[in-house]
Write an enzyme that holds these catalytic residues in place. Sequence first.
Site, PDB file in Angstrom:
ATOM      1  N   SER A  56      79.806 -36.546  54.047  1.00 17.20           N
ATOM      2  CA  SER A  56      80.793 -37.560  54.399  1.00 17.20           C
ATOM      3  C   SER A  56      82.201 -36.969  54.337  1.00 17.20           C
ATOM      4  O   SER A  56      82.491 -35.956  54.970  1.00 17.20           O
ATOM      5  CB  SER A  56      80.609 -38.767  53.480  1.00 17.20           C
ATOM      6  N   ASP A 175      75.871 -42.160  57.274  1.00 17.37           N
ATOM      7  CA  ASP A 175      76.471 -41.519  56.101  1.00 17.37           C
ATOM      8  C   ASP A 175      75.469 -40.646  55.340  1.00 17.37           C
ATOM      9  O   ASP A 175      74.451 -41.129  54.842  1.00 17.37           O
ATOM     10  CB  ASP A 175      77.000 -42.633  55.188  1.00 17.37           C
TER      11      ASP A 175
END
Length: 292
Positions: A56, A175
């Site tokens: 991320s 994510d």
Amino acid sequence: MKPVNTSMDTNLLQPSPPPHALIVEGGAMRGIFASGVLDRFIDLNHRPFDFCIGVSAGSTNLASWLSNQKQRNYRIITHYSCLPEFIDLKRFIKGGHWLDLNWLWDILAKECHFDMDTFSQQPVPLFVVTTDITTGKAVYIKSNADNIEHILKASCSVPIAFRDFPAYQGSPMTDGGIADSIPIIKAYEMGAKEITVVLSRPLGYRKKSPKLPWLIKRALKAHPQLANAMVNRANSYNDAIDFIQSPPLDCKINVIAPPAEFNVGRLTTDKAILESGYQMGIDAANLTVDNS
């Protein structure tokens, strides 16, 4: 008979040192700490790593570090990510994105672009973690000039808050922190015997299971494996913390973590708090290099 000089042969037979990996955790705005760490690494020309794995915001921090773009991610977090064009709860309630990565990626391409040439010419491999929404499993993708923009966006796509799932090679992703927030075990499996890990929470933090798992499953009923991964995220996170605290005997772990007073949250936009978190990262990097 004259003795044979074998010094060159001996040198050639010396084993190469085992790989040293750098892992950077995500955490949205908490990534400001890692921004400070890596910017200071640029100042000090500190790059003793054989490969990197980012998750991320950690992956975008690593990409900017490898492209030698000091303060690029500092600007992204303290400016662009704080703008209402990116973060807007009212828009989300009306059915739009809470965190509009489409807007962010477009504006960064125009005003804060990524130095692809420098990144492509440097030798350290960067692996970006994403989560496959069909399986709920982590995918570790080696970045290159052709895929890096796509996989960075996928790794930063917080489920629900960003309503799209960027695809990579036909598979929708989200994510990377859902399936593997701190990919330190993966780095060890890839052969690293020394691992430096930059965390986005103070040392000692352990993730708790969600209080309303049924709500997550309801919100992601079209993607049950992804929902399961989110519900069980605390388990994989805490497994990584256990590994950090009790690594195998043949593995050295160097931890760079924010101090206890670090109070940047996932969606913090207060400039003073973010600036303080950035300086904490700089301080932590100084201490790390001094002790190395």
